[in-house]
Scaffold this motif. Structure first.
Motif, PDB file in Angstrom:
ATOM      1  N   LYS A   1       0.964  -1.215   0.129  1.00  0.00           N
ATOM      2  CA  LYS A   1      -0.017   0.049  -0.048  1.00  0.00           C
ATOM      3  C   LYS A   1       0.974   1.278   0.066  1.00  0.00           C
ATOM      4  O   LYS A   1       0.545   2.266  -0.254  1.00  0.00           O
TER       5      LYS A   1
ATOM      6  N   GLY B   1      -4.305   2.949  -3.274  1.00  0.00           N
ATOM      7  CA  GLY B   1      -4.730   2.505  -1.853  1.00  0.00           C
ATOM      8  C   GLY B   1      -4.846   0.980  -1.885  1.00  0.00           C
ATOM      9  O   GLY B   1      -5.618   0.323  -1.194  1.00  0.00           O
TER      10      GLY B   1
ATOM     11  N   ASP C   1      -5.067  -3.156  -1.463  1.00  0.00           N
ATOM     12  CA  ASP C   1      -5.212  -3.449  -0.019  1.00  0.00           C
ATOM     13  C   ASP C   1      -5.410  -5.082  -0.196  1.00  0.00           C
ATOM     14  O   ASP C   1      -4.790  -5.710  -0.875  1.00  0.00           O
TER      15      ASP C   1
ATOM     16  N   GLU D   1      -9.739  -1.632  -2.348  1.00  0.00           N
ATOM     17  CA  GLU D   1      -9.066  -0.220  -2.148  1.00  0.00           C
ATOM     18  C   GLU D   1      -9.319   0.101  -0.577  1.00  0.00           C
ATOM     19  O   GLU D   1     -10.349   0.093  -0.083  1.00  0.00           O
ATOM     20  N   ASP D   2      -8.245   0.467  -0.018  1.00  0.00           N
ATOM     21  CA  ASP D   2      -8.173   1.323   1.360  1.00  0.00           C
ATOM     22  C   ASP D   2      -7.879   2.561   1.057  1.00  0.00           C
ATOM     23  O   ASP D   2      -6.966   3.288   0.629  1.00  0.00           O
ATOM     24  N   GLY D   3      -9.185   3.416   0.968  1.00  0.00           N
ATOM     25  CA  GLY D   3      -9.071   4.853   0.443  1.00  0.00           C
ATOM     26  C   GLY D   3      -9.409   4.900  -0.991  1.00  0.00           C
ATOM     27  O   GLY D   3     -10.546   4.294  -1.545  1.00  0.00           O
TER      28      GLY D   3
ATOM     29  N   MET E   1     -12.869   3.979  -3.185  1.00  0.00           N
ATOM     30  CA  MET E   1     -13.810   2.960  -2.449  1.00  0.00           C
ATOM     31  C   MET E   1     -14.062   2.012  -3.863  1.00  0.00           C
ATOM     32  O   MET E   1     -15.343   1.872  -3.820  1.00  0.00           O
TER      33      MET E   1
ATOM     34  N   SER F   1     -13.682   5.148   4.723  1.00  0.00           N
ATOM     35  CA  SER F   1     -13.792   3.615   4.966  1.00  0.00           C
ATOM     36  C   SER F   1     -12.736   3.100   4.171  1.00  0.00           C
ATOM     37  O   SER F   1     -12.069   3.590   3.594  1.00  0.00           O
ATOM     38  N   GLU F   2     -12.500   1.740   4.119  1.00  0.00           N
ATOM     39  CA  GLU F   2     -11.677   0.924   3.293  1.00  0.00           C
ATOM     40  C   GLU F   2     -12.655  -0.341   2.927  1.00  0.00           C
ATOM     41  O   GLU F   2     -13.401  -0.588   3.746  1.00  0.00           O
TER      42      GLU F   2
ATOM     43  N   THR G   1     -12.552  -4.498   2.388  1.00  0.00           N
ATOM     44  CA  THR G   1     -11.814  -5.427   3.038  1.00  0.00           C
ATOM     45  C   THR G   1     -12.614  -6.729   2.591  1.00  0.00           C
ATOM     46  O   THR G   1     -13.821  -6.865   2.469  1.00  0.00           O
TER      47      THR G   1
ATOM     48  N   SER H   1     -17.188  -3.180   3.860  1.00  0.00           N
ATOM     49  CA  SER H   1     -16.735  -1.404   4.061  1.00  0.00           C
ATOM     50  C   SER H   1     -16.183  -1.473   5.493  1.00  0.00           C
ATOM     51  O   SER H   1     -17.324  -1.680   6.489  1.00  0.00           O
TER      52      SER H   1
END
Length: 386
Positions: free
Chosen positions: A269, A302, A304, A318-320, A323, A346-347, A349, A364
């Motif tokens: 990341k 971002g 992930d 994406e983390d950021g 989204m 949020s991110e 996951t 999320s």
């Protein structure tokens, strides 16, 4: 033989079945570039705030702090890494909780028709469980993303008391794991700015009680050859595991990890990259780098969690960013697959597919509230490529 043809030959020679999916991805000519999604453009947001291609639908299966359907079980905060396991009648989605203290893992059981039939805890009282990985022997490895964190081996069927701490796999700031049944090894990422990539070779395949922890050694370039070197002290004290072996290659914030057919992909990341390990010939290279994308703006940032499908597509959360879950295709195209609206704090996951490959689960982590207590777990159904 070039990389694409080499890996294609390897895939023809050996298929790998893991977690209910037969994974047969093609090689990617790094790095992937902007292009049209195989599913077409995203449509306006649906009632759940999800932008999807035509033909796909979403539903919310769980919300942090609320009961899961009619199960009586309250879903955990900050849902993170996840996986799907076939259970003979339907499937089970497991999801980490990235809170400290508390952490742990919850599970949702689905019928063959997709109805929620149960929800329960499979790991309790741990710290900041971030990602992990599904094992071929139908266990979930949940990883603590804290200094000198542990890996826990969990049974998707539960109970939480059945989870086993696995210190032989090393104590460091763990992120994700992925099993390689060919070399009988498990790869592990480390989420620090000067982290490493590891592999754990169990003394007996399928038993994680003992084995050898190794670290990847390579040059400073973004491609080349690599070797593995044994970490003398997996306990990581007083010297951190990443600092015990001279020449260990550094990666900026290791995140998601996915294995299929002599290839491992993992994300970093800190520099928005997807790396590719070609395990058949011990070389590495970039599958994606947002600074090298053209034309236009990189659609994926971002980077992930990552997962893959039988078609050879990678799905990177994406983390950021904006989204999205983006797809990287075997013909080197990167494009958005879905986007969440109104959740910029949020991110995304825990992306994971059902054994049939027609349902995708993800979360999320902080939802629309931006708080760990506002997590939302989704299911997307549609005509995924097989």
């Amino acid at each position: 033989m070039d990389r694409r043809n080499f890996l294609r030959a390897a895939m023809i020679g050996a298929g790998v079945t893991a977690f209910g999916n037969t994974l047969t991805p093609s090689a990617m000519a790094a790095p992937a570039q902007n292009g049209p999604s195989p599913y077409g453009a995203l449509q306006p947001a649906d009632a759940n705030g999800v932008l999807l291609p035509s033909g796909f639908t979403s539903r919310i299966v769980a919300r942090s702090g609320q009961q899961v359907a009619s199960t009586g079980y309250t879903w955990h905060s900050a849902p993170d890494g996840g996986a799907v396991f076939a259970d003979g009648t339907g499937w089970i989605y497991v999801s980490n909780s990235e809170i400290d203290p508390g952490g742990g893992v919850s599970a949702i059981k689905f019928s063959s028709a997709g109805a929620i039939t149960a929800a329960y805890r499979i790991l309790s009282n741990t710290r900041q469980n971030c990602a992990g990985g599904a094992m071929p022997w139908k266990k979930w490895l949940s990883c603590e993303e804290v200094d000198r964190g542990f890996v826990y081996e969990c049974d998707p069927l539960g109970p939480a008391s059945a989870a086993i701490q696995r210190p032989a796999m090393g104590r460091f700031k763990h992120e994700a794991t992925a099993a390689d049944p060919v070399r009988k090894a498990i790869y592990l990422t480390e989420d620090v700015t000067d982290g490493c990539l590891y592999r754990f070779v169990p003394t007996t395949w399928g038993n994680l009680e003992s084995g050898t922890l190794q670290v990847l050694r390579a040059g400073t370039a973004t491609s080349g050859s690599f070797t593995w070197a044994t970490v003398p002290d997996p306990d990581g004290s007083p010297t951190a595991t990443r600092n015990q072996v001279s020449g260990a290659k550094r990666f900026n914030g290791g995140e998601g990890l996915h294995y299929a057919n002599d290839t491992a992909w993992f994300t970093t990341k800190g520099d928005n990259r997807v790396w590719q390990l070609n395990l058949a010939n011990s070389t590495y290279e970039l599958a994606y780098d947002d600074s090298l994308v053209s034309p236009g703006t990189a659609p994926l940032s971002g980077v992930d969690n990552v997962t893959g499908t039988a078609s050879g597509d990678l799905y990177v959360a994406e983390d950021g960013g904006n989204m999205e879950i983006c797809i990287i295709t075997p013909n080197d195209i990167v494009a958005p697959f879905l986007r969440l609206s109104g959740q910029s704090a949020s991110e995304i996951t825990g992306p994971a597919f059902t054994p049939a490959g027609n349902r995708l689960y993800f979360s999320s982590q902080r939802g629309t509230s931006g708080s760990s207590s506002g997590g939302i777990t989704y299911e997307v159904t549609g005509p995924f490529r097989s």
